[in-house]
Motif scaffolding. Structure first.
Motif, mmCIF file in Angstrom:
data_model
loop_
_atom_site.group_PDB
_atom_site.id
_atom_site.type_symbol
_atom_site.label_atom_id
_atom_site.label_comp_id
_atom_site.label_asym_id
_atom_site.label_seq_id
_atom_site.Cartn_x
_atom_site.Cartn_y
_atom_site.Cartn_z
ATOM 1 N N LEU A 127 0.833 -1.204 0.000
ATOM 2 C CA LEU A 127 0.000 0.000 0.000
ATOM 3 C C LEU A 127 0.867 1.254 0.000
ATOM 4 N N VAL A 128 1.920 1.231 0.799
ATOM 5 C CA VAL A 128 2.813 2.394 0.881
ATOM 6 C C VAL A 128 3.666 2.516 -0.379
ATOM 7 N N LEU A 129 4.266 1.399 -0.790
ATOM 8 C CA LEU A 129 5.169 1.433 -1.940
ATOM 9 C C LEU A 129 4.450 1.806 -3.237
ATOM 10 N N SER A 130 3.212 1.334 -3.387
ATOM 11 C CA SER A 130 2.488 1.623 -4.618
ATOM 12 C C SER A 130 2.135 3.100 -4.740
ATOM 13 N N LEU A 131 2.144 3.815 -3.618
ATOM 14 C CA LEU A 131 1.867 5.253 -3.656
ATOM 15 C C LEU A 131 3.069 6.052 -4.115
ATOM 16 N N ILE A 132 4.273 5.516 -3.900
ATOM 17 C CA ILE A 132 5.479 6.270 -4.236
ATOM 18 C C ILE A 132 6.194 5.715 -5.461
ATOM 19 N N ALA A 133 5.787 4.507 -5.895
ATOM 20 C CA ALA A 133 6.439 3.899 -7.054
ATOM 21 C C ALA A 133 5.739 4.314 -8.339
ATOM 22 N N ASP A 134 6.477 4.258 -9.418
ATOM 23 C CA ASP A 134 5.936 4.583 -10.730
ATOM 24 C C ASP A 134 5.360 3.301 -11.340
ATOM 25 N N VAL A 135 4.108 2.981 -10.964
ATOM 26 C CA VAL A 135 3.458 1.757 -11.415
ATOM 27 C C VAL A 135 2.509 2.084 -12.567
ATOM 28 N N PRO A 136 2.660 1.424 -13.714
ATOM 29 C CA PRO A 136 1.739 1.673 -14.851
ATOM 30 C C PRO A 136 0.399 0.981 -14.621
ATOM 31 N N TRP A 137 -0.485 1.634 -13.873
ATOM 32 C CA TRP A 137 -1.755 1.014 -13.491
ATOM 33 C C TRP A 137 -2.601 0.697 -14.724
ATOM 34 N N ARG A 138 -3.201 -0.479 -14.701
ATOM 35 C CA ARG A 138 -4.123 -0.851 -15.769
ATOM 36 C C ARG A 138 -5.370 -1.498 -15.168
ATOM 37 N N ARG A 139 -6.461 -1.430 -15.886
ATOM 38 C CA ARG A 139 -7.744 -1.937 -15.383
ATOM 39 C C ARG A 139 -7.890 -3.415 -15.718
ATOM 40 N N GLY A 140 -8.476 -4.154 -14.784
ATOM 41 C CA GLY A 140 -8.740 -5.564 -15.014
ATOM 42 C C GLY A 140 -10.057 -5.751 -15.734
ATOM 43 N N PRO A 141 -10.508 -6.997 -15.882
ATOM 44 C CA PRO A 141 -11.798 -7.269 -16.532
ATOM 45 C C PRO A 141 -12.923 -6.500 -15.853
ATOM 46 N N LEU A 142 -13.723 -5.809 -16.639
ATOM 47 C CA LEU A 142 -14.749 -4.934 -16.097
ATOM 48 C C LEU A 142 -15.760 -5.697 -15.244
ATOM 49 N N LEU A 143 -16.132 -6.908 -15.656
ATOM 50 C CA LEU A 143 -17.134 -7.682 -14.914
ATOM 51 C C LEU A 143 -16.645 -8.007 -13.507
ATOM 52 N N VAL A 144 -15.401 -8.487 -13.408
ATOM 53 C CA VAL A 144 -14.847 -8.851 -12.096
ATOM 54 C C VAL A 144 -14.629 -7.604 -11.253
ATOM 55 N N THR A 145 -14.039 -6.585 -11.848
ATOM 56 C CA THR A 145 -13.778 -5.346 -11.114
ATOM 57 C C THR A 145 -15.074 -4.735 -10.598
ATOM 58 N N GLY A 146 -16.099 -4.698 -11.454
ATOM 59 C CA GLY A 146 -17.384 -4.134 -11.045
ATOM 60 C C GLY A 146 -18.043 -4.927 -9.939
ATOM 61 N N ALA A 147 -17.988 -6.258 -10.029
ATOM 62 C CA ALA A 147 -18.616 -7.110 -9.008
ATOM 63 C C ALA A 147 -17.959 -6.904 -7.650
ATOM 64 N N LEU A 148 -16.617 -6.863 -7.621
ATOM 65 C CA LEU A 148 -15.914 -6.656 -6.359
ATOM 66 C C LEU A 148 -16.174 -5.257 -5.796
ATOM 67 N N ALA A 149 -16.255 -4.273 -6.675
ATOM 68 C CA ALA A 149 -16.539 -2.913 -6.221
ATOM 69 C C ALA A 149 -17.933 -2.820 -5.597
ATOM 70 N N ILE A 150 -18.895 -3.506 -6.181
ATOM 71 C CA ILE A 150 -20.261 -3.514 -5.643
ATOM 72 C C ILE A 150 -20.293 -4.163 -4.263
#
Length: 253
Positions: free
Chosen positions: A68-91
């Motif tokens: 959690l800490v390292l990902s805030l300071i590192a240069d990570v090329p964030w990408r989105r996962g499958p919309l169905l899975v991401t949406g279900a977990l977010a709900i």
């Protein structure tokens, strides 16, 4: 320091950060199946297993907090996962927080909602190309070999091995997960998970992920160790999952 030296220094720092992120990620993969739990505060219900009713920290929270800490300071090329899975977990996360005011124990429900939010973060993190998928699979399968070995030992001695954080019970205990044959209670394999069914689920995933590595002799030995652990969990759901997924996985690989 000229421009070229600054670029080289930046690239070195980024490479070092990527190695650190990869190492912490592997640590998280190894520790997720462990049920080592440090409780704090009173349980929400004293009639429920402490692991379910207490707020606290899991051993896997240590590498998770680092990520959690390292990902805030590192240069990570964030990408989105499958919309169905991401949406279900977010709900699920949203519903967990919405249910807090109506719950029997709002503080404990808030804790569960935060755990769901952390689970969502773990999913998002593993979508990112931080480590090659083959290495992630190998590390996870190797870690599950430890659980399988402990589970086999538990079944042989019919009781806990005595390792820190181990949650296996003696077969005579009321809450023990056992197999009853002709009135005799036989302890099922727990490994270092909190229930044989949970261990079975992790082992089923590890068996499938290990398939591409079976051309190597050490992987073959680990493969049969994982099978031994899976069989001794007596988890019918895990057996069924492997029976259905293994043919498809073998064809795919």
């Amino acid at each position: 320091m000229n421009r070229m030296e600054r670029v080289d220094t930046y690239e070195q720092r980024q490479a070092a950060m990527q190695r650190l992120l990869r190492g912490v990620t592997f640590g998280l993969i190894l520790l997720i199946p462990f049920s080592v739990f440090f409780a704090f505060g009173p349980p929400a219900d004293r009639n429920i297993l402490s692991l379910y009713a207490h707020r606290g920290f899991y051993l896997s929270d240590l590498p998770l907090a680092m990520l959690l800490v390292l990902s805030l300071i590192a240069d990570v090329p964030w990408r989105r996962g499958p919309l169905l899975v991401t949406g279900a977990l977010a709900i699920i996360c949203v519903l967990a927080f919405v249910s807090i005011p109506q719950s029997v124990s709002p503080p404990f429900t808030f804790y569960i909602a935060v755990r769901w939010l952390l689970a969502f973060y773990v999913y998002v993190w593993f979508v990112q190309p931080v480590a090659p998928a083959s290495q992630v699979a190998a590390v996870f399968a190797a870690g599950m070999g430890i659980h399988a070995l402990v589970g086999v030992a538990q079944v042989i001695i019919q009781g806990p091995v005595g390792l820190p954080g181990e949650l296996a019970l003696v077969p005579q205990a009321d809450d023990a997960s056992i197999l009853a044959i002709s009135g005799v209670r036989w302890l099922r394999a727990y490994g270092l998970a909190f229930h044989p069914n949970v261990l079975g689920g992790f082992l089923a995933v590890a068996l499938l992920l290990l398939i591409p590595w079976l051309e190597r002799l050490p992987a073959v030995g680990l493969w049969w160790l994982l099978w031994s652990g899976l069989l001794l969990t007596f988890s019918r759901a895990a057996w069924l999952a492997v029976a259905l997924a293994l043919p498809v996985a073998l064809i795919a690989y």
